[in-house]
Scaffold this motif. Structure first.
Motif, PDB file in Angstrom:
ATOM      1  N   ALA A 158      -7.148   0.125   6.384  1.00 19.44           N
ATOM      2  CA  ALA A 158      -6.476  -0.361   7.592  1.00 19.44           C
ATOM      3  C   ALA A 158      -5.685   0.794   8.190  1.00 19.44           C
ATOM      4  O   ALA A 158      -5.291   1.733   7.481  1.00 19.44           O
ATOM      5  CB  ALA A 158      -5.565  -1.538   7.279  1.00 19.44           C
ATOM      6  N   TYR A 159      -5.455   0.716   9.485  1.00 20.53           N
ATOM      7  CA  TYR A 159      -4.675   1.759  10.166  1.00 20.53           C
ATOM      8  C   TYR A 159      -3.195   1.415  10.069  1.00 20.53           C
ATOM      9  O   TYR A 159      -2.779   0.277  10.328  1.00 20.53           O
ATOM     10  CB  TYR A 159      -5.085   1.861  11.631  1.00 20.53           C
ATOM     11  N   ASP A 160      -2.381   2.420   9.713  1.00 24.22           N
ATOM     12  CA  ASP A 160      -0.940   2.191   9.648  1.00 24.22           C
ATOM     13  C   ASP A 160      -0.306   2.375  11.026  1.00 24.22           C
ATOM     14  O   ASP A 160      -1.017   2.562  12.033  1.00 24.22           O
ATOM     15  CB  ASP A 160      -0.297   3.091   8.584  1.00 24.22           C
ATOM     16  N   ALA A 161       1.019   2.334  11.095  1.00 22.34           N
ATOM     17  CA  ALA A 161       1.726   2.411  12.381  1.00 22.34           C
ATOM     18  C   ALA A 161       1.509   3.733  13.088  1.00 22.34           C
ATOM     19  O   ALA A 161       1.637   3.825  14.315  1.00 22.34           O
ATOM     20  CB  ALA A 161       3.217   2.170  12.161  1.00 22.34           C
ATOM     21  N   GLN A 162       1.176   4.788  12.315  1.00 14.19           N
ATOM     22  CA  GLN A 162       0.910   6.108  12.902  1.00 14.19           C
ATOM     23  C   GLN A 162      -0.575   6.334  13.144  1.00 14.19           C
ATOM     24  O   GLN A 162      -1.024   7.455  13.364  1.00 14.19           O
ATOM     25  CB  GLN A 162       1.453   7.216  11.989  1.00 14.19           C
ATOM     26  N   ASP A 163      -1.351   5.248  13.066  1.00 15.30           N
ATOM     27  CA  ASP A 163      -2.796   5.293  13.289  1.00 15.30           C
ATOM     28  C   ASP A 163      -3.520   6.126  12.233  1.00 15.30           C
ATOM     29  O   ASP A 163      -4.580   6.700  12.500  1.00 15.30           O
ATOM     30  CB  ASP A 163      -3.108   5.847  14.688  1.00 15.30           C
ATOM     31  N   VAL A 164      -2.960   6.167  11.018  1.00 14.00           N
ATOM     32  CA  VAL A 164      -3.605   6.848   9.896  1.00 14.00           C
ATOM     33  C   VAL A 164      -4.331   5.810   9.055  1.00 14.00           C
ATOM     34  O   VAL A 164      -3.776   4.749   8.745  1.00 14.00           O
ATOM     35  CB  VAL A 164      -2.568   7.604   9.030  1.00 14.00           C
ATOM     36  N   LEU A 165      -5.566   6.109   8.699  1.00 20.53           N
ATOM     37  CA  LEU A 165      -6.373   5.182   7.933  1.00 20.53           C
ATOM     38  C   LEU A 165      -5.995   5.255   6.452  1.00 20.53           C
ATOM     39  O   LEU A 165      -6.053   6.321   5.833  1.00 20.53           O
ATOM     40  CB  LEU A 165      -7.851   5.517   8.113  1.00 20.53           C
ATOM     41  N   ARG A 166      -5.601   4.113   5.882  1.00 20.05           N
ATOM     42  CA  ARG A 166      -5.153   4.076   4.482  1.00 20.05           C
ATOM     43  C   ARG A 166      -5.756   2.866   3.761  1.00 20.05           C
ATOM     44  O   ARG A 166      -6.071   1.861   4.386  1.00 20.05           O
ATOM     45  CB  ARG A 166      -3.627   3.997   4.402  1.00 20.05           C
ATOM     46  N   PRO A 167      -5.895   2.941   2.441  1.00 19.59           N
ATOM     47  CA  PRO A 167      -6.386   1.793   1.680  1.00 19.59           C
ATOM     48  C   PRO A 167      -5.383   0.638   1.714  1.00 19.59           C
ATOM     49  O   PRO A 167      -4.165   0.846   1.779  1.00 19.59           O
ATOM     50  CB  PRO A 167      -6.530   2.338   0.255  1.00 19.59           C
ATOM     51  N   THR A 168      -5.906  -0.563   1.655  1.00 17.41           N
ATOM     52  CA  THR A 168      -5.085  -1.749   1.462  1.00 17.41           C
ATOM     53  C   THR A 168      -4.919  -1.987  -0.041  1.00 17.41           C
ATOM     54  O   THR A 168      -5.563  -1.331  -0.865  1.00 17.41           O
ATOM     55  CB  THR A 168      -5.752  -2.987   2.083  1.00 17.41           C
ATOM     56  N   VAL A 169      -4.068  -2.938  -0.398  1.00 22.97           N
ATOM     57  CA  VAL A 169      -3.932  -3.310  -1.807  1.00 22.97           C
ATOM     58  C   VAL A 169      -5.284  -3.776  -2.352  1.00 22.97           C
ATOM     59  O   VAL A 169      -5.684  -3.401  -3.455  1.00 22.97           O
ATOM     60  CB  VAL A 169      -2.870  -4.422  -1.977  1.00 22.97           C
ATOM     61  N   ALA A 170      -6.018  -4.573  -1.551  1.00 23.11           N
ATOM     62  CA  ALA A 170      -7.332  -5.051  -1.986  1.00 23.11           C
ATOM     63  C   ALA A 170      -8.294  -3.892  -2.209  1.00 23.11           C
ATOM     64  O   ALA A 170      -8.999  -3.832  -3.222  1.00 23.11           O
ATOM     65  CB  ALA A 170      -7.898  -6.024  -0.961  1.00 23.11           C
ATOM     66  N   GLY A 171      -8.350  -2.974  -1.246  1.00 21.86           N
ATOM     67  CA  GLY A 171      -9.241  -1.830  -1.381  1.00 21.86           C
ATOM     68  C   GLY A 171      -8.889  -0.959  -2.566  1.00 21.86           C
ATOM     69  O   GLY A 171      -9.775  -0.498  -3.306  1.00 21.86           O
ATOM     70  N   MET A 172      -7.588  -0.751  -2.779  1.00 19.97           N
ATOM     71  CA  MET A 172      -7.153   0.112  -3.885  1.00 19.97           C
ATOM     72  C   MET A 172      -7.446  -0.542  -5.234  1.00 19.97           C
ATOM     73  O   MET A 172      -7.918   0.123  -6.168  1.00 19.97           O
ATOM     74  CB  MET A 172      -5.660   0.395  -3.738  1.00 19.97           C
ATOM     75  N   MET A 173      -7.172  -1.835  -5.359  1.00 18.46           N
ATOM     76  CA  MET A 173      -7.380  -2.488  -6.646  1.00 18.46           C
ATOM     77  C   MET A 173      -8.864  -2.639  -6.982  1.00 18.46           C
ATOM     78  O   MET A 173      -9.258  -2.556  -8.148  1.00 18.46           O
ATOM     79  CB  MET A 173      -6.703  -3.857  -6.670  1.00 18.46           C
ATOM     80  N   ALA A 174      -9.699  -2.850  -5.977  1.00 20.93           N
ATOM     81  CA  ALA A 174     -11.133  -3.042  -6.233  1.00 20.93           C
ATOM     82  C   ALA A 174     -11.884  -1.729  -6.362  1.00 20.93           C
ATOM     83  O   ALA A 174     -12.819  -1.622  -7.165  1.00 20.93           O
ATOM     84  CB  ALA A 174     -11.749  -3.880  -5.114  1.00 20.93           C
ATOM     85  N   LEU A 175     -11.458  -0.710  -5.603  1.00 20.72           N
ATOM     86  CA  LEU A 175     -12.267   0.510  -5.494  1.00 20.72           C
ATOM     87  C   LEU A 175     -11.463   1.785  -5.718  1.00 20.72           C
ATOM     88  O   LEU A 175     -11.997   2.882  -5.527  1.00 20.72           O
ATOM     89  CB  LEU A 175     -12.919   0.570  -4.103  1.00 20.72           C
ATOM     90  N   GLY A 176     -10.220   1.675  -6.136  1.00 18.35           N
ATOM     91  CA  GLY A 176      -9.376   2.855  -6.272  1.00 18.35           C
ATOM     92  C   GLY A 176      -9.725   3.711  -7.478  1.00 18.35           C
ATOM     93  O   GLY A 176     -10.188   3.213  -8.511  1.00 18.35           O
ATOM     94  N   ALA A 177      -9.482   5.020  -7.343  1.00 20.27           N
ATOM     95  CA  ALA A 177      -9.702   5.926  -8.465  1.00 20.27           C
ATOM     96  C   ALA A 177      -8.660   5.683  -9.554  1.00 20.27           C
ATOM     97  O   ALA A 177      -8.983   5.691 -10.743  1.00 20.27           O
ATOM     98  CB  ALA A 177      -9.655   7.379  -7.979  1.00 20.27           C
ATOM     99  N   PHE A 178      -7.409   5.456  -9.162  1.00 24.45           N
ATOM    100  CA  PHE A 178      -6.342   5.179 -10.132  1.00 24.45           C
ATOM    101  C   PHE A 178      -5.222   4.424  -9.416  1.00 24.45           C
ATOM    102  O   PHE A 178      -4.224   5.008  -8.996  1.00 24.45           O
ATOM    103  CB  PHE A 178      -5.822   6.475 -10.750  1.00 24.45           C
TER     104      PHE A 178
END
Length: 502
Positions: free
Chosen positions: A209-229
């Motif tokens: 999802a895009y944050d307030a500065q328009d930077v693309l970052r993982p969500t909690v769902a994305g991080m927990m399902a597909l995160g490296a760590f």
């Protein structure tokens, strides 16, 4: 569900039960009310409505449990006014006048509110300060965490899984997991994803999802399902595995041991799931049933049931900020296995409805949807997805336990946690029986008949006996000219096969 008090006999049973316990109970609150309407009664009415219902009894002494003289009309009026005007939302109290020891007693049966109306609260105090729960014989003010969980259930809107992980970037995702997920997405959407870039697809599925500065970052769902760590950002969104030496948590066994085994299990959900299964597997006994060629392993707890329970705990746990300090716990005792996750059942779902058709509610909708398409290799080597999300998980647990001749699981849900308990499996008559000399010989012959050859180690592993024991049987079979060796007699690579029949 509480037992209503609607007759004089019901009242006598309730009072005598409290007299024996010498206190109020979870379902009953008594007050003598000689001096008028006790203000604390409203707290109890709210607590009963927010928990499992209960009965307010006015005109019985809390000390002697004897009936006292009260102003019946005034108490009836005050109870009705409190239920209608002083509590939000209003509750439908069933107010009766009964008799105990010849004196009138005012009784109010307070029903549990529907989950869509909780939490109710005292109007003048507001929701944060006027919400109560009933625990034991007392009324306890709710924490903000408990109020928030009720509000999520009320509006079916828990969106903690799509919160942006502020410090994370796309590089914090595991490329192998991500590529596997993307390949499944591309192959199973009937062409709907072909025109999307990887970035668009991940945003649409709330992996990013895009944050307030328009930077693309993982969500909690994305991080927990597909995160490296994921634990780089959420140290306690992990699994804590503990094997205890006694059936009581915290007891010290001989030698001062508090744990037989313990492990902090980190990683993305697919990684933690497999590691948890391995931890359980290495700490449980694997019985054996002699079937055909040698034996078939039978674990104390069916790993299919354990897998579903752990996957459900990781997928349905509470990911709100207040719960991020609490891990999923897998606790193995000599007499049971417990799997506990933060956050009780979501929405209107109750423990009685688990496993029934249509009984599924998802607290983390985006996480569960992502996990449907995350590839996963199970402990037995089978390849599939992390979850199915077809409402079959609990049925699989029940079926696996039934197939293993075990009792059904015991689910326990509170506002703050969900716990599922598997009782220890009873050994069947076939299990644990040692091989006799005759059936060991026949088992070795059957094993070799199904293969071109086998090593001492392979036979030893299949039989569950030592290599020395296997060699003794092989020597006898070779003397009978039923088995022959392949290779040097003293070679560690020596194999054995059946002697070809003439």
């Amino acid at each position: 569900m509480f037992s209503k008090v609607v007759t004089d006999d019901d009242l006598a049973v309730a009072v005598n039960t409290m007299r024996e316990a010498n206190t109020d109970l979870a379902d009953y609150e008594i007050k003598d009310a000689k001096g008028g309407f006790p203000s604390s009664v409203v707290d109890s009415m709210v607590a009963f409505a927010n928990t499992s219902g209960g009965v307010v009894i006015l005109g019985i002494s809390e000390k002697t449990f004897d009936s006292v003289d009260v102003d019946v009309r005034m108490l009836q009026s005050q109870l009705a006014q409190a239920a209608r005007d002083r509590i939000s939302p209003s509750i439908m109290a069933d107010i009766l006048v009964l008799h105990y020891s010849g004196k009138p007693v005012v009784v109010a049966n307070i029903p549990e509110l529907d989950v869509r109306q909780k939490p109710c609260y005292i109007r003048k105090d507001g929701r944060p300060n006027g919400s109560y729960l009933r625990t034991g014989d007392g009324d306890y003010k709710m924490t903000m965490y408990e109020i928030d969980r009720f509000m999520e259930n009320q509006y079916r809107m828990a969106r903690n899984d799509v919160v942006i992980v502020d410090e994370a970037t796309v590089d914090d995702l595991d490329q192998t997991l991500l590529n596997g997920w993307l390949n499944i997405q591309r192959g199973g959407s009937f062409g709907g994803t072909t025109s999307m870039s990887d970035e668009q697809l991940m945003v649409n599925r709330r992996v990013l999802a895009y944050d307030a500065q328009d930077v693309l970052r993982p969500t909690v769902a994305g991080m927990m399902a597909l995160g490296a760590f994921p634990q780089k950002f959420f140290p306690r969104l992990n699994i804590v595995f503990s094997a205890f030496p006694t059936s009581v948590k915290g007891d010290v066994a001989m030698g001062g041991r508090r744990f037989v085994d313990s492990q902090n299990i980190d990683g993305a959900i697919p990684v933690m799931l497999l590691a948890a299964l391995r931890a359980v597997s290495r700490n449980i006994r694997h019985g054996a049933v002699v079937k055909g060629a040698l034996r078939e392993d039978v674990p104390e707890y069916p790993l299919a049931a354990v897998r579903e329970a752990v996957a459900n705990a990781l997928m349905h746990r509470d990911y709100s900020l207040d719960a991020q300090g609490a891990p999923v716990r897998v606790e193995l005792y000599p007499d049971r296995l417990e799997i506990i996750n933060p956050g009780g059942l979501f929405g209107p779902l109750t423990v009685d409805e688990l496993g029934k058709k249509g009984s599924t509610q998802s607290r983390n909708q985006f996480l569960s949807r992502i996990l449907e398409d995350v590839p996963y290799t199970d402990i037995d080597g089978q390849v599939g997805r992390v979850v199915e999300n077809r409402g079959t998980g609990y049925a699989i647990i029940e079926g696996s336990l039934a197939d293993a001749l075990m009792d059904p699981p015991v689910p326990v849900s509170t506002l703050s946690e969900f716990r599922i308990i598997f009782g220890h499996r009873r050994m069947t008559d076939q299990e644990g029986i040692s091989y006799s000399r005759d059936n060991m010989r026949q088992a070795i012959l059957s094993y070799l008949a199904e293969r071109s050859s086998a090593s001492t180690a392979e036979l030893s592993n299949a039989a569950g006996v030592s290599s020395k024991t296997i060699r003794e049987y092989l020597s006898g079979l070779m003397e009978e000219n039923l088995v022959e060796g392949i290779g040097s007699k003293y070679s560690p690579k020596r194999r054995y096969r059946l002697v070809a029949s003439e």
